[in-house]
Write an enzyme that holds these catalytic residues in place. Structure first.
Site, PDB file in Angstrom:
ATOM      1  N   ASP A   1       0.856  -1.190   0.000  1.00  0.00           N
ATOM      2  CA  ASP A   1       0.000   0.000   0.000  1.00  0.00           C
ATOM      3  C   ASP A   1       0.892   1.241   0.000  1.00  0.00           C
ATOM      4  OD1 ASP A   1      -3.157   0.517   0.683  1.00  0.00           O
ATOM      5  OD2 ASP A   1      -1.895   2.157   1.403  1.00  0.00           O
TER       6      ASP A   1
ATOM      7  N   HIS B   1       0.439   3.886   1.796  1.00  0.00           N
ATOM      8  CA  HIS B   1       0.330   4.639   3.042  1.00  0.00           C
ATOM      9  C   HIS B   1       1.203   4.083   4.158  1.00  0.00           C
ATOM     10  CE1 HIS B   1      -3.475   5.521   0.868  1.00  0.00           C
ATOM     11  NE2 HIS B   1      -3.226   6.737   1.322  1.00  0.00           N
TER      12      HIS B   1
ATOM     13  N   SER C   1      -4.781  11.574   2.496  1.00  0.00           N
ATOM     14  CA  SER C   1      -5.334  10.326   3.019  1.00  0.00           C
ATOM     15  C   SER C   1      -4.475   9.724   4.122  1.00  0.00           C
ATOM     16  CB  SER C   1      -5.508   9.311   1.883  1.00  0.00           C
ATOM     17  OG  SER C   1      -4.296   9.122   1.178  1.00  0.00           O
TER      18      SER C   1
END
Length: 389
Positions: free
Chosen positions: A195, A197, A291
């Site tokens: 991912d 993040h 985000s």
């Protein structure tokens, strides 16, 4: 042996595609459900028929989704690569291609960002509001050891240091997070493997670094928060879609990500009353960002509450970049009606190479215009409270 398999796959793939193309097109255009409408000479000249063919292929091609997913899984298993948009490192570490942009002079882009951030600092400073800039290093920088045979990450490192240095030269308060995240790697992953993040561990360590490097105004009441693990979640990393479909991730040997979602709950004495919607001073800190902050799975705002001992109003937004959420805050009613004392701006440095991050800068709102959009603060706070319940 691996080389032989890879060569066989390269030779076999065209034959499979040709065979599938013949079968799929026959199935597609012999079907009663497939009808072409643009048959006139004019539509041919205007490209209408071409557009219809494109739409049919996108929506009606038989077995399209499983074919794409299976092909992606086979490609990853045999060649160790994904589609455009992802860079595959070793040991199942995926990186967004955004961190490996074209070889351009990044200095003008950094200067533009520093200028915009300085303007925000001046605007907030005129209202006696403190700005704290939190630049986040690139995943490819922190985990460059998984890219040694794939890509050079020196640009990400120099870009981060150049950005921080230019911010500091403009008198902008910066929390240098790179060393923090590099040190935290010994305790666990600070970014998810598949991912884009950070993990809650990465977010927690950065929140602690912010608390160490900054201080809240002395006249604000300190609150005590207790962290608790609210729930666990297993999910497919957002970069898996650039390798294969999520339904075929296990077939490709890719593991799902796992995270604990944390909540910060204010500790109050028995004779104290907790005001759900707060007072004017209830949210002395506003968090603005991407985000990395907006997604509750990473728990960044919750860690900030505990470490700063203050309520944090999270105004970060997903899929907007770092600029648009800040502009929305500057021109919104929250700043006008209930201004905070501190604004924390989370800013992933991978956005620095993207030219459009400041394009959504709005004009100052005309209060006299009809139908001007307003933000109901109480409604926003209730929504965030419902998210945590």
């Amino acid at each position: 042996m691996i080389v032989k398999i890879a060569n066989a796959f390269r030779l076999l793939t065209p034959a499979l595609f040709i065979g599938y193309a013949v079968y799929a097109n026959a199935s597609l255009f012999l079907s009663d459900e497939t009808k072409l409408q643009s048959t006139s000479e004019r539509s041919l000249l205007e490209g209408g028929l071409t557009r219809e063919f494109e739409e049919i292929y996108k929506t009606s091609l038989p077995h399209r989704e499983p074919a794409v997913g299976l092909l992606g899984a086979a490609r990853y298993l045999t060649l160790g690569v994904g589609k455009k948009g992802v860079v595959v490192g070793d040991d199942e570490w995926f990186f967004t291609e955004e961190e490996f942009g074209p070889d351009i002079d990044s200095e003008p882009l950094i200067e533009r960002s520093v200028a915009e951030i300085a303007a925000v600092k001046n605007e907030l400073g005129s209202r006696n509001i403190k700005l704290v800039l939190v630049p986040l290093p690139q995943k490819s920088d922190i985990y460059s050891e998984h890219l040694e045979t794939v890509s050079d990450t020196s640009n990400a490192i120099s870009q981060y240091h150049q950005f921080v240095s230019r911010l500091q030269s403009q008198g902008i308060e910066v929390v240098d997070t790179r060393d923090t995240m590099m040190s935290a790697k010994s305790e666990g992953n600070v970014f998810f493997k598949t991912d884009t993040h950070w993990t809650p561990l990465g977010a927690q360590k950065v929140a602690a670094a912010i608390e160490q490097d900054m201080s809240l105004p002395d006249d604000l009441d300190s609150k005590s928060f207790k962290l608790f693990s609210a729930e666990e979640e297993t999910f497919w990393g957002d970069l898996v879609n650039f390798v294969t479909g999520q339904d075929y991730g296990k077939l490709a040997g890719i593991d799902q990500e796992h995270t604990n979602i944390w909540r910060a709950e204010e500790e109050v004495s028995d004779n104290a009353t907790l005001d759900l919607f707060g007072s004017e001073d209830s949210f002395p800190v506003v968090l603005v960002g991407t985000s990395y902050s907006a997604d509750t799975r990473w728990s960044f705002a919750e860690f900030l509450k505990k470490d700063l001992k203050a309520d944090v109003l999270n105004l970060a937004e997903k899929a907007k970049g770092p600029g648009a959420p800040m502009y929305a805050f500057l021109h919104g009613d929250i700043l006008k009606d209930t201004p905070p004392r501190v604004v924390i701006w989370e800013f992933p440095t991978r956005y620095l190479a993207q030219k459009g991050i400041w394009d959504e800068k709005p004009q100052p709102k005309d209060d006299t215009s009809a139908g001007a959009e307003t933000v109901d603060l109480n409604l926003l706070l209730k929504e965030q409270s419902d998210e945590h319940s």
